[in-house]
Design an enzyme around this catalytic site. Sequence first.
Site, mmCIF file in Angstrom:
data_model
loop_
_atom_site.group_PDB
_atom_site.id
_atom_site.type_symbol
_atom_site.label_atom_id
_atom_site.label_comp_id
_atom_site.label_asym_id
_atom_site.label_seq_id
_atom_site.Cartn_x
_atom_site.Cartn_y
_atom_site.Cartn_z
ATOM 1 N N ARG A 39 7.466 8.990 18.376
ATOM 2 C CA ARG A 39 7.257 7.268 17.932
ATOM 3 C C ARG A 39 9.325 6.516 17.543
ATOM 4 N NH1 ARG A 39 2.305 5.822 13.992
ATOM 5 N NH2 ARG A 39 0.869 7.082 15.162
ATOM 6 N N ASP A 143 -0.888 -5.797 4.047
ATOM 7 C CA ASP A 143 -0.001 -4.488 4.994
ATOM 8 C C ASP A 143 1.069 -4.207 4.609
ATOM 9 O OD1 ASP A 143 -2.115 -2.822 7.079
ATOM 10 O OD2 ASP A 143 0.093 -2.553 6.953
HETATM 11 C C1 LIG Z 1 -5.735 3.874 9.123
HETATM 12 S S1 LIG Z 1 -4.761 1.718 8.962
HETATM 13 C C2 LIG Z 1 -6.732 1.553 8.005
HETATM 14 C C3 LIG Z 1 -7.125 0.178 8.397
HETATM 15 C C4 LIG Z 1 -8.232 -0.675 7.151
HETATM 16 N N1 LIG Z 1 -7.683 -0.521 5.882
HETATM 17 C C5 LIG Z 1 -9.339 0.583 8.181
HETATM 18 O O1 LIG Z 1 -9.511 1.031 7.260
HETATM 19 O O2 LIG Z 1 -9.931 0.039 9.429
HETATM 20 C C6 LIG Z 1 -3.976 2.148 7.296
HETATM 21 C C7 LIG Z 1 -3.257 1.047 6.981
HETATM 22 O O3 LIG Z 1 -2.562 1.008 5.823
HETATM 23 C C8 LIG Z 1 -1.087 1.065 5.601
HETATM 24 N N2 LIG Z 1 -0.277 1.078 4.780
HETATM 25 C C9 LIG Z 1 0.191 2.211 4.417
HETATM 26 N N3 LIG Z 1 0.847 3.066 4.117
HETATM 27 C C10 LIG Z 1 0.913 1.483 3.367
HETATM 28 C C11 LIG Z 1 1.723 1.655 1.315
HETATM 29 N N4 LIG Z 1 2.256 1.962 0.909
HETATM 30 N N5 LIG Z 1 1.150 -0.168 1.614
HETATM 31 C C12 LIG Z 1 0.659 -1.175 2.111
HETATM 32 N N6 LIG Z 1 -0.309 -0.314 3.143
HETATM 33 C C13 LIG Z 1 -0.095 0.761 3.951
HETATM 34 C C14 LIG Z 1 -0.700 0.649 7.354
HETATM 35 O O4 LIG Z 1 0.284 -0.067 7.661
HETATM 36 C C15 LIG Z 1 -2.155 0.639 7.840
HETATM 37 O O5 LIG Z 1 -2.152 -0.348 8.420
#
Ligand SMILES: C[S@@+](CC[C@H](N)C(=O)[O-])C[C@H]1O[C@@H](n2cnc3c(N)ncnc32)[C@H](O)[C@@H]1O
Length: 276
Positions: A39, A143
């Site tokens: 990445r 996000d």
């Molecule tokens: C696996 S996805 C889950 C998406 C959705 N909530 C679902 O369950 O389908 C995790 C998301 O968390 C976000 N994320 C990770 N660390 C974060 C943080 N510190 N604050 C806010 N969002 C975060 C990532 O960018 C990503 O889009």
Amino acid sequence: MEETEFAFSEAQFKKICALLYEHAGIALSDQKKSMVYSRLARRLRALQLRDFADYLSLLNSDQGDQEWQHFVNALTTNLTSFFREEHHFHTLAALLPDWLQAYGQVRIWCAAASTGEEPYSLAITAAEALHSLHAPVQIWASDIDTDVLRRAATGVYPLKAVEQLSLERKRAFFLRGRGQQEGQVRVRDELRHMLLFEQINLLDSLWRIEAPLDAIFCRNVFIYFDRPTQERLLERFASLLRPEGRLFLGHSEVLGQGSAWWEACGRTTYSLRRRA
Ligand SMILES: C[S@@+](CC[C@H](N)C(=O)[O-])C[C@H]1O[C@@H](n2cnc3c(N)ncnc32)[C@H](O)[C@@H]1O
């Protein structure tokens, strides 16, 4: 040993893990070294850097400010889908009419919204449960990752993303692209108007969210955080919710018997613990 384009030492990998943890709370395991490499190698190419040492120096320099966002965007995992873990949407649908009647409006925070499938599923649920595309429902879709939020705001998805939705839902809530947009769908404007997009890092001390909230969806992101971070978030979420509100976590984010603030009231669904 496999030949790679950029040398990537164990110490550099550890440093990157530490920086990501510090900025985003994401705790990467040792098995993620090749993921991190592939990445970030894209960033090195885009910036025409010689190696990871140069990349780390850039992050630490005054010119590194803009790179931090790319760094975080590159390392998040954004897997999501419409109506993922569908049982939560049934629970929400059953609660929405009462919340609307009690407060005249409903506020929901989708705290790891990724590319938008989850907050749009919330908007569809609200439209169906309240029999209106114009119900007073506000959904904050946030996000940490600005790339996914930009995509979410367009409301455009490949046909494949909605393939498992019923024909009624597809007809009621999506417009099919023609010509250059062939093979894509766009979420109807009325649903997009229920959503407010905001970049929020859950680690930040200030969240631009209007409380009190009726529901918080924070699904499939807790798994990346360590226990102290999770505990801090659980306490802060509790302070934002109305007494009858709900917290929805992802399928593997079970709180066991709950926590100091929350008690289980369904599959990975929590209500505020009543205090004597
Ligand atoms: C696996 S996805 C889950 C998406 C959705 N909530 C679902 O369950 O389908 C995790 C998301 O968390 C976000 N994320 C990770 N660390 C974060 C943080 N510190 N604050 C806010 N969002 C975060 C990532 O960018 C990503 O889009």
